[in-house]
Write a protein that holds these residues in place. Structure first.
Motif, short mmCIF file in Angstrom:
data_model
loop_
_atom_site.label_atom_id
_atom_site.label_comp_id
_atom_site.label_asym_id
_atom_site.label_seq_id
_atom_site.Cartn_x
_atom_site.Cartn_y
_atom_site.Cartn_z
N VAL A 108 1.41 -8.99 -7.32
CA VAL A 108 1.45 -10.35 -6.79
C VAL A 108 1.24 -10.33 -5.27
CG1 VAL A 108 2.92 -12.38 -6.43
CG2 VAL A 108 2.88 -11.24 -8.66
N ASP A 109 1.75 -9.31 -4.60
CA ASP A 109 1.57 -9.21 -3.15
C ASP A 109 0.08 -9.13 -2.80
OD1 ASP A 109 2.49 -8.95 -0.47
OD2 ASP A 109 2.13 -6.80 -0.56
N VAL A 110 -0.66 -8.33 -3.57
CA VAL A 110 -2.11 -8.21 -3.34
C VAL A 110 -2.79 -9.55 -3.57
CG1 VAL A 110 -4.23 -7.17 -4.25
CG2 VAL A 110 -2.20 -5.74 -3.88
N ARG A 111 -2.43 -10.24 -4.64
CA ARG A 111 -3.08 -11.50 -4.98
C ARG A 111 -2.77 -12.61 -3.97
NH1 ARG A 111 -2.18 -13.30 -11.00
NH2 ARG A 111 -3.85 -14.75 -10.40
N ARG A 112 -1.51 -12.71 -3.53
CA ARG A 112 -1.16 -13.80 -2.60
C ARG A 112 -1.85 -13.59 -1.26
NH1 ARG A 112 3.05 -12.91 1.81
NH2 ARG A 112 2.94 -10.66 1.85
N ARG A 113 -2.02 -12.32 -0.84
CA ARG A 113 -2.75 -12.05 0.41
C ARG A 113 -4.22 -12.44 0.28
NH1 ARG A 113 -0.83 -7.87 4.16
NH2 ARG A 113 1.38 -7.41 3.76
N ALA A 114 -4.82 -12.10 -0.86
CA ALA A 114 -6.24 -12.41 -1.06
C ALA A 114 -6.46 -13.93 -1.11
CB ALA A 114 -6.74 -11.75 -2.34
N ILE A 115 -5.63 -14.63 -1.88
CA ILE A 115 -5.79 -16.09 -2.00
C ILE A 115 -5.51 -16.77 -0.67
CG2 ILE A 115 -4.75 -18.14 -3.06
CD1 ILE A 115 -4.36 -16.38 -5.61
N GLY A 116 -4.46 -16.35 0.02
CA GLY A 116 -4.15 -16.93 1.32
C GLY A 116 -5.23 -16.68 2.34
N SER A 117 -5.79 -15.46 2.33
CA SER A 117 -6.88 -15.12 3.27
C SER A 117 -8.10 -15.98 3.02
CB SER A 117 -7.25 -13.64 3.13
OG SER A 117 -6.20 -12.80 3.55
N ALA A 118 -8.44 -16.21 1.73
CA ALA A 118 -9.61 -17.03 1.40
C ALA A 118 -9.44 -18.45 1.92
CB ALA A 118 -9.83 -17.03 -0.11
N GLU A 159 0.42 -18.53 -11.61
CA GLU A 159 -0.56 -18.86 -10.56
C GLU A 159 -0.06 -19.94 -9.62
OE1 GLU A 159 -2.37 -16.33 -13.31
OE2 GLU A 159 -1.28 -18.19 -13.71
N TRP A 160 0.77 -20.86 -10.11
CA TRP A 160 1.35 -21.89 -9.23
C TRP A 160 2.10 -21.22 -8.09
CZ3 TRP A 160 4.61 -24.39 -6.25
CH2 TRP A 160 4.62 -25.78 -6.17
N GLN A 161 2.96 -20.29 -8.45
CA GLN A 161 3.76 -19.61 -7.44
C GLN A 161 2.92 -18.70 -6.55
OE1 GLN A 161 6.73 -20.02 -6.47
NE2 GLN A 161 8.23 -20.23 -8.09
N ILE A 162 1.96 -18.01 -7.12
CA ILE A 162 1.15 -17.06 -6.34
C ILE A 162 0.33 -17.82 -5.29
CG2 ILE A 162 -0.72 -15.36 -6.45
CD1 ILE A 162 0.34 -14.67 -9.30
N ILE A 163 -0.23 -18.96 -5.68
CA ILE A 163 -0.97 -19.78 -4.71
C ILE A 163 -0.04 -20.25 -3.60
CG2 ILE A 163 -2.18 -21.98 -4.39
CD1 ILE A 163 -3.35 -21.51 -7.25
N ASP A 164 1.13 -20.74 -3.99
CA ASP A 164 2.08 -21.24 -2.99
C ASP A 164 2.53 -20.13 -2.04
OD1 ASP A 164 3.49 -23.52 -2.01
OD2 ASP A 164 5.34 -22.70 -2.83
N LEU A 165 2.74 -18.92 -2.57
CA LEU A 165 3.10 -17.78 -1.72
C LEU A 165 1.98 -17.47 -0.73
CD1 LEU A 165 4.73 -15.53 -4.46
CD2 LEU A 165 5.92 -16.51 -2.49
N PRO A 220 -13.62 -20.95 -9.68
CA PRO A 220 -12.52 -20.33 -10.41
C PRO A 220 -11.60 -19.55 -9.47
CG PRO A 220 -14.55 -19.09 -10.77
CD PRO A 220 -14.91 -20.29 -9.93
N LEU A 221 -10.35 -19.46 -9.83
CA LEU A 221 -9.37 -18.81 -8.96
C LEU A 221 -9.74 -17.35 -8.69
CD1 LEU A 221 -6.69 -19.03 -7.42
CD2 LEU A 221 -5.51 -18.38 -9.53
N GLU A 251 -11.34 -12.98 -5.03
CA GLU A 251 -12.31 -11.94 -4.64
C GLU A 251 -12.86 -12.21 -3.25
OE1 GLU A 251 -15.08 -12.25 -7.83
OE2 GLU A 251 -13.67 -11.45 -9.32
N MET A 252 -13.10 -13.47 -2.94
CA MET A 252 -13.60 -13.85 -1.62
C MET A 252 -12.60 -13.43 -0.54
SD MET A 252 -14.22 -17.78 -0.27
CE MET A 252 -14.94 -18.24 -1.84
N GLY A 253 -11.31 -13.67 -0.78
CA GLY A 253 -10.30 -13.29 0.19
C GLY A 253 -10.11 -11.80 0.29
N ALA A 254 -10.17 -11.10 -0.85
CA ALA A 254 -9.98 -9.65 -0.86
C ALA A 254 -11.07 -8.94 -0.05
CB ALA A 254 -9.96 -9.13 -2.29
N ALA A 255 -12.26 -9.55 -0.01
CA ALA A 255 -13.38 -8.95 0.72
C ALA A 255 -13.26 -9.15 2.22
CB ALA A 255 -14.69 -9.55 0.22
N ASP A 256 -12.38 -10.01 2.65
CA ASP A 256 -12.26 -10.30 4.09
C ASP A 256 -10.79 -10.65 4.39
OD1 ASP A 256 -12.88 -10.73 6.71
OD2 ASP A 256 -13.93 -12.63 6.39
#
Length: 687
Positions: free
Chosen positions: A96-106, A133-139, A222-223, A228-233
């Motif tokens: 979840v830490d990896v995913r919240r960083r990627a989504i937040g970065s995007a 996913e609700w929580q991960i996006i919010d994080l 799609p989420l 993926e967009m955030g993980a790349a940058d």
């Protein structure tokens, strides 16, 4: 080693006879002094070892978790018929830490390059039932200085449109069932530029939504692509200040448009840390998430569990499967509401009325444990639990150690019984969106707390202000009464773009005026006794507080839901009653001398139209009113009984399950008018 004093144990020497005390020198005319909790020092954002923002809560939870599971769900194994696996699948804290960083970065990049934004704030909407996913996006939003805006899953078109425009939300994350609605809405919400699909759907279905979005000028993504967009940058998380806005939490008003409560990182962090005082769970810190995450109560409870490195299992979203979800998850912590707990209580009361040895044993066990509870506060018993009550506790999975209860009143009788039958601490409390859902809760093992919502929690101070029109004053005997006002770092900073309501709610000294009327008992515990609004005058000049009267009658086991109505041209009250099928079937069976099953909807619907049944239901309600010592003019004289529940869908309830009084009256106007057209009952002349 943690820098935070995360869980603060309940002090062994706490004085249950003085749970809150007035701060010396704070009394003023027309109000009490300032009440604070006596068990702990007053908690502010400057207190040592406290959380000051939500990023700190995440980092502390990640450290405590040691890489364990965080978010779980029950896999869907069949769509026709719908069937879920009898177990939970889990996603770990590091994942979840990896995913919240990627989504937040995007999101951070999209706002920075201008693809999103355009309003005063960088807001992101979330519209979904409770899923990981609700929580991960919010994080992700919390970590990158973005502002979350929750859309209720049950809000109608007008409210969704209003919130998107009011919060100037350029992107909404939604499950696929909501995306067609958002795209139809696009011409009315010109700020909306992007919709993120939170769930996996067939490629062909997504292609249709994407093409439709292109026609409307809304990018549908799609989420996983956003991630993926955030993980790349990747961008490093941005540490927020306590004063930085974390969310706009829209409160569903019983009239008019919802109000956007502004809650900062400091507000929520302070509320969470206050709730973690006396948070006593063993190493298996497992919670179930089923109350809407769009509401502050569930969100703060989830943050508490994350702060201690726990795990959260999400329900399937089907209320009829909730107990099944709990039995699969076996949580140790449950955030509950009375409508769930009352179902358990009412089912148990049917067992208590069973004939023969089985019913006798149940009643004997309940009597023994209630005596023990009131004498000592102890909720468990080695014999009676094994013989009787473990079966009731197993309904919630059998491992619940602690439960929070809020959002609505629950009867003393029901609360006492639930404490002895479930065998866990039930910390009934009081809060609202405007104070982070955190204002008071009862102390653990308090033997006489039922009927109260406890003293202030450590971050909140309370006072009661006179309400002369309703006869409540700080000088009332034996206990002071008045409008509840709260103050502390957990209180919101105002309503978004709404200066008038902000000034009406937060006074110049920083006190939030709740609109609720309270009373401090002799132990310093708060009781909710009335509502400043929703009072009306009957024809003979008597004032009645309809919400208070509804709360009294709702304690009757026969009642599932109830709406009280009065007319200023009439001298007595009416009610729409939605009975609980289980006790109703028992009543009807006694009247008819034959068994009428609780699941025979047709037979029960026919029965409630029978004047004999109507009279019997009213007689049960009258017993409840007399036991509560309601005055004659406060008693319901006529009722209309229906098996159709009040719901959000039929307009009778707000998304937080508060009564929409105007809409409910309109729905039942014909029936209520007909009740008033009949002659006054002879017994009603003695008011």
């Amino acid at each position: 080693m943690s820098q935070f004093n995360v869980i603060v144990p309940f002090p062994e020497d706490a004085d249950y006879l003085k749970q809150a005390a007035e701060v010396p020198g704070t009394r003023k005319p027309g109000q009490t002094g300032h009440y604070q909790c006596t068990a702990y020092p007053f908690l502010t954002l400057q207190s040592p070892g406290t959380f000051t923002n939500l990023l700190e809560i995440w980092e502390e939870g990640l450290r405590c978790s040691e890489g364990g599971p965080l978010f779980g769900h029950r896999p869907l194994i069949s769509k026709d018929p719908i069937k879920y696996a009898p177990y939970y699948e889990w996603e770990s804290w590091p994942s979840v830490d990896v995913r919240r960083r990627a989504i937040g970065s995007a999101f951070y990049r999209l706002f920075k390059n201008g693809e999103l934004g355009g309003g005063q704030l960088n807001t992101v909407g979330i519209w979904s039932r409770n899923i990981p996913e609700w929580q991960i996006i919010d994080l992700g939003l919390q970590a990158y200085s973005l502002v979350g805006v929750s859309l209720y899953d049950t809000l109608g078109k007008d409210s969704v449109e209003y919130i998107i425009n009011h919060a100037e939300t350029s992107v909404v994350c939604a499950t696929s069932d909501h995306i067609p609605f958002l795209l139809k809405l696009a011409p009315h919400v010109p700020i909306l530029k992007m919709v993120i699909c939170m769930d996996d759907i067939p490629e062909q279905a997504f292609s249709v939504l994407k093409a439709w979005g292109n026609e409307k000028g809304v990018r549908v993504l799609p989420l996983h692509e956003l991630q993926e967009m955030g993980a790349a940058d990747l961008v490093e998380p941005i540490k927020p200040t306590p004063n930085q806005l974390a969310t706009i939490c829209y409160t569903s008003g019983t009239t008019g448009n919802p109000k956007g409560a502004l809650l900062t990182h400091g507000n929520l962090a302070n509320a969470v840390h206050a709730q973690l005082h006396a948070y006593s769970l063993n190493d298996d810190r497992c919670a179930i998430s089923y109350l809407p995450l769009a509401h502050i109560y569930e969100r703060v409870m989830a943050l508490c569990n994350m702060a201690v490195g726990g795990r959260i299992g999400f329900s399937t979203g089907d209320p009829l499967r909730l107990l099944e979800d709990m039995q699969a998850l076996r949580p140790t912590f449950v955030a509950a509401v009375p409508r769930v707990l009352n179902r358990i209580y009412q089912a148990a009361m049917v067992a208590a009325q069973a004939p023969g040895p089985k019913g006798w044993l149940f009643r004997k066990a309940a009597e023994a444990k209630l005596q023990q509870l009131h004498a000592t506060g102890i909720r468990t018993h080695p014999i009676w639990d094994r013989l009787v009550f473990n079966k009731i506790a197993a309904v919630l999975g059998g491992k619940v150690q602690m439960m929070a209860c809020g959002s609505a009143p629950i009867s003393i009788t029901a609360m006492d019984f639930l404490r002895i039958s479930l065998g866990c601490d039930i910390l009934e409390g009081y809060g609202m969106t405007e104070n982070g859902g955190s204002c008071t809760h009862v102390w653990p093992r308090d033997p006489t707390s039922s009927g109260t919502v406890g003293p202030p929690i450590p971050n909140m101070e309370l006072k009661l202000v006179d309400v002369p029109a309703m006869g409540y004053t700080a000088e009332d005997k034996p206990n002071p009464r008045g409008e509840i006002c709260c103050r502390g770092d957990g209180c919101f900073i105002g309503y978004y773009k709404d200066e008038n309501n902000t000034k009406a709610t937060i006074d110049e000294d920083g006190w939030v005026h709740t609109g609720d009327v309270g009373e401090f008992d002799g132990c310093g515990r708060l009781k909710i006794v009335d509502r400043v609004k929703n009072i009306m005058k009957l024809a003979q000049g008597e004032y009645v507080a309809v919400e208070y009267i509804e709360n009294v009658y709702s304690s009757c086991p026969l009642v599932a839901q109830l709406f009280v109505h009065g007319d200023s041209l009439q001298s007595y009250l009416l009610a729409i009653v939605v009975p609980d099928p289980v006790p109703l079937s028992a009543l009807v069976s006694r009247l008819y001398g034959k068994t009428v099953a609780s699941d025979d909807a047709k037979a029960l619907q026919e029965a409630v139209q029978d004047p004999q049944v109507n009279a019997a239901v009213l007689a049960e309600l009258t017993k409840q009113a007399q036991a509560a010592q309601l005055k004659g003019f406060e008693m319901i004289k006529r009722i209309y009984v229906t098996m159709e529940p009040f719901t959000v869908d039929n307009g009778c309830l707000t998304p937080t399950f508060k009564m929409r009084r105007k809409e409910t009256y309109t729905k039942y106007k014909e029936e209520l008018d007909a009740l008033y057209e009949n002659p006054l009952p002879p017994t009603s002349s003695k008011l």
